[in-house]
Design an enzyme around this catalytic site. Structure first.
Site, short mmCIF file in Angstrom:
data_model
loop_
_atom_site.label_atom_id
_atom_site.label_comp_id
_atom_site.label_asym_id
_atom_site.label_seq_id
_atom_site.Cartn_x
_atom_site.Cartn_y
_atom_site.Cartn_z
N HIS A 2 33.35 -47.61 -3.67
CA HIS A 2 34.13 -48.47 -3.74
C HIS A 2 35.28 -48.41 -2.77
CE1 HIS A 2 31.48 -49.71 -7.31
NE2 HIS A 2 32.09 -50.47 -6.81
N GLU A 62 21.38 -54.94 -12.18
CA GLU A 62 21.53 -53.82 -11.52
C GLU A 62 21.04 -52.49 -12.12
OE1 GLU A 62 26.10 -53.15 -10.56
OE2 GLU A 62 26.46 -53.45 -12.75
N ASP A 68 24.61 -51.48 -6.99
CA ASP A 68 24.13 -50.15 -8.20
C ASP A 68 22.42 -50.03 -7.66
OD1 ASP A 68 25.99 -48.72 -9.22
OD2 ASP A 68 26.71 -50.32 -9.76
N CYS A 79 25.48 -60.15 -4.86
CA CYS A 79 26.57 -60.18 -4.69
C CYS A 79 26.58 -58.52 -4.30
CB CYS A 79 27.53 -60.52 -6.39
SG CYS A 79 26.84 -59.58 -7.62
#
Ligand code: PEP
Ligand code: MG
Length: 582
Positions: A207, A449, A473, A520
């Site tokens: 992240h 995910e 993920d 996404c």
């Protein structure tokens, strides 16, 4: 002497500037720039903390039992001496007054500088004093943390360029170099003026890397010992395309990279012309280009690149770095409404809070868990905190009265999680009805995910209006590779046949059932993946604004119909990467 440090390329382009080191510390500290008129109060804060620790150490000395070992008394003497040493306090003062670092950042920076001097000492006794210095600085940091302002206060605004730089380095870009930066820290830096950044740890889809990509500045992660090898103010070049940092470059190398930098700027200028070009393939297939955002203000960047909506609002960034004080319904509602209004009627997909793993809520969250990526993150955490979850759902629902809001649920895997989530959404609606508060119609979608979700598509299609594939993920969990761990980054393979199969199945199932499917994860914003995803039938991509135009360029050049057979061949191949290069 010129040398290069290699890592993982995260965000493209070249940055040339002086290194600003963010030293790591065992105490979790925040880093931000203060305003010039806060210098005195920041120094005072430091002075108070230092005096408090001196008092504490002196008290320990006085209260020491008579039979305490002599070494203990000597150690306290050493700690007191180090704390009162001018090298420490003068340096710290300098970082605050000249660079406008907050007290904690100034302390860790100076600690790092002195620690390196200790490391170079011949005398082993003196070398070992480094640990003592670390301990006293940690005491001061802990004191500062304990006495900190409630974190709810908005982070100080970034300084203006002229505030940020020393007189003699005016107009020199600054490049951030750190061992590690939390996503929350990265978000603080988003408001600053850094030209590039490098971290020792992290994978491409960690992240921290994701936030860096959203800043659209050259970035390298996983550069292992970068923060150790670089010193404050060293000249560095960041090559975000190659994943390299060059330290102390020679004039010839500087000239070469200066040229590359200008070429990159020209290329960006060319891409900018595509902003208003409709995103349609050569054979007339319309492709939806959406953005991923972390904060409501990011909608400005979304509009600037011609995005047609928000495909992923990572709401957890409203929750992070607040030391346990979560945003209440009203604060969230204002943030969601700002994003919705910012998009001028275009859809905004708000994902419910996805904390955990490499997005800890604060320094305490996750600390006790051995394997946070497999632990209480995302929807699992939300379902375990129904009051918190309901307040988020009410806030999102209220914002839906102001535009098209889609709700997205992260990390679902089980039928009972789905049912509980939908029940809570219904309950949130009822609560608003009772209060007489308005909300609009809202499509509800699930993130795919977790491999289990990608293999239970009929279940998901039964309950949800749309699906959004979180490849970051999905790859992590399919391949059992920690996305934030640079030591296994070479195995984090978005083209692994198993990953491609799960993505392809999800897109196909959505198509067969007339349910929209988007991607996404970072894969959607990777222009080298665009043709493959188009060939697999994807018509909705969500990515950081910085990626939109490069992806659009690929779409404009593609013939989606012709790509289908090729994409099937890639899917069936043992080595998809080889076919992709053809
Ligand atoms: C993903 O996992 O691909 C995703 C988009 O969610 P996040 O990166 O926030 O985990
Ligand atoms: Mg995810």
């Amino acid at each position: 002497m010129t040398f290069a440090v290699h890592g993982l390329a995260v965000a493209r382009g070249i940055a040339i500037g002086r290194a600003v080191l963010v030293a790591s510390s065992r105490v979790d500290v925040t880093h931000y720039f203060i305003q010039a008129d806060q210098i005195q109060s920041e120094l005072k804060r430091l002075g108070v903390a230092r005096d408090a620790v001196i008092d504490e150490l002196q008290r320990l000395q006085t209260d020491m039992p008579k039979d305490a070992p002599l070494e203990l008394a000597a150690l306290l003497d050493v700690h007191l001496m180090l704390l009162q040493d001018e090298t420490l306090s003068a340096g710290v003062r300098q970082w605050v007054t000249e660079r406008l670092y907050n007290a904690e950042w100034a302390l860790t920076t100076q600690l790092d500088i002195i620690s390196r001097q200790f490391d170079e000492m011949e005398d082993s006794y003196l070398r070992e004093r480094k640990a003592d210095l670390e301990q006293v600085v940690e005491r001061v940091l802990r004191y500062l943390k304990g006495a900190a302002q409630p974190v709810a206060a908005p982070p100080p605004r970034a300084p203006r360029q002229q505030d940020l730089l020393l007189d003699d380095t005016l107009d020199v870009p600054l490049v951030l170099v750190a061992h590690d930066l939390s996503p929350a820290d990265m978000l603080q830096f988003k408001k600053s003026l850094f030209a590039g950044f490098v971290t020792d740890v992290g994978g491409r889809t960690s992240h921290t890397a994701i936030v860096a990509r959203s800043m659209d500045i050259p970035a390298v992660v996983g550069a292992r010992s970068a923060s150790f090898l670089v010193r404050q103010d060293d000249w560095v070049i960041i090559d975000g395309d190659a994943g390299v940092m060059i330290v102390d470059p020679s004039p010839i190398i500087l000239a070469e990279y200066g040229f590359k930098q200008r070429q990159g700027e020209l290329e960006r200028g060319r891409l900018a012309r595509l902003k208003n070009t409709p995103s349609v393939t050569l054979d007339g297939q319309k492709v939806e280009l959406l953005v991923n955002i972390e904060q409501p203000e990011d909608t400005v960047g979304a509009l600037a690149v011609g995005a047609v909506g928000v495909g992923l609002f990572r709401s957890e960034f409203l929750f992070m770095g607040r030391e346990g004080r979560l945003p209440d319904e009203e604060e969230q509602y204002q943030a969601y409404r700002q994003a919705v209004e910012g998009m001028n009627g275009m859809p905004v997909t708000i994902r419910t809070v996805d904390v955990g793993a490499d997005k800890p809520l604060d320094s305490r969250h996750d600390a006790a868990h051995l394997n946070p990526a497999l632990g209480l993150r995302a929807i699992r955490w939300s379902l375990s905190e129904p009051a918190m979850f309901l307040s988020q759902l009410r806030a999102i629902l209220r914002a839906s009265a102001y535009g098209q809001v889609h709700l997205l649920i992260p990390m679902l895997a089980h039928a009972n999680e789905i049912r509980q989530t939908l029940e809570l959404i219904e309950k949130a609606r009822e609560q608003l009805d009772k209060r007489g508060q308005a909300y609009g119609p809202m499509k509800i979608g699930a993130m795919i995910e977790v491999p289990a979700a990608a293999m239970s598509l009929p279940l998901f299609l039964r309950y949800f209006d749309f699906l959004s594939i979180g490849t970051n993920d999905l790859i992590q969990y399919t391949l059992a590779i920690d996305r934030a761990d640079e030591s296994v980054a070479h195995l984090y393979d978005q083209l692994h046949p198993a990953v491609l199969r799960l993505i392809a199945n999800t897109i196909a199932a959505g198509q067969a059932n007339g349910r929209p499917v988007s991607v996404c994860g970072e894969m959607a914003g990777d222009p080298t993946m665009t043709r493959l995803l188009l060939g697999l039938g994807l018509r909705s991509f969500s990515m950081h604004p910085s990626q939109i135009l490069s992806v659009k360029q690929e779409i404009l050049r593609a013939d989606a119909g012709k790509l289908e057979a090729w994409a099937q061949a890639v899917l069936d191949s043992e080595e998809p990467a080889a076919l992709l290069l053809e």
